[in-house]
Write an enzyme that holds these catalytic residues in place. Structure first.
Site, short mmCIF file in Angstrom:
data_model
loop_
_atom_site.label_atom_id
_atom_site.label_comp_id
_atom_site.label_asym_id
_atom_site.label_seq_id
_atom_site.Cartn_x
_atom_site.Cartn_y
_atom_site.Cartn_z
N CYS A 29 0.84 -1.20 0.00
CA CYS A 29 0.00 0.00 0.00
C CYS A 29 0.87 1.26 0.00
O CYS A 29 1.56 1.54 0.98
CB CYS A 29 -0.90 -0.05 1.24
SG CYS A 29 -1.75 1.48 1.63
N CYS A 32 0.19 3.76 2.78
CA CYS A 32 0.65 3.19 4.05
C CYS A 32 2.15 3.43 4.22
O CYS A 32 2.61 3.76 5.32
CB CYS A 32 0.38 1.68 4.10
SG CYS A 32 -1.35 1.22 4.05
#
Length: 105
Positions: A29, A32
């Site tokens: 991600c 993230c």
């Protein structure tokens, strides 16, 4: 305070006392990975516990339990009880202010 890492087996003990922020994330991600250093910097400015929980093939029970549908998601716990959840990128100032809010409220 140093970042701790949790999994399905350890998360309950890690959130059981005090204020704990748990960052649900995944290595694939992009947002993230951008949020990781912000979360770490904020952890240095607080005495709350900061925990990272990587969502992967072996850690699926906890995200399901807390209804994680989007990452990054940060869940705030007080003495083991979920008190608030926020999804998406936050800047360090916002994250630090949120922790202070949780500690004072």
């Amino acid at each position: 305070m140093a970042i701790q890492h949790a999994n399905d087996a350890t998360i309950s003990d890690m959130i059981s006392s005090g204020i704990t922020l748990v960052d649900f994330w995944a290595s694939w991600c992009g947002p993230c990975r951008m949020f990781g250093p912000i979360f770490e910097e904020a952890s240095e400015k607080s005495d709350a516990k900061f925990v990272k929980f990587e969502i992967n093939e072996t850690n699926r029970q906890t995200p399901v339990k807390y209804g994680i549908r989007s990452i990054p998601s940060v869940l705030a716990f007080k003495d083991g009880e979920l008190v608030e959840a926020r999804t998406g990128l936050m800047d360090e100032e916002t994250l630090v202010a949120w922790v202070k809010e949780l500690q004072n409220g």
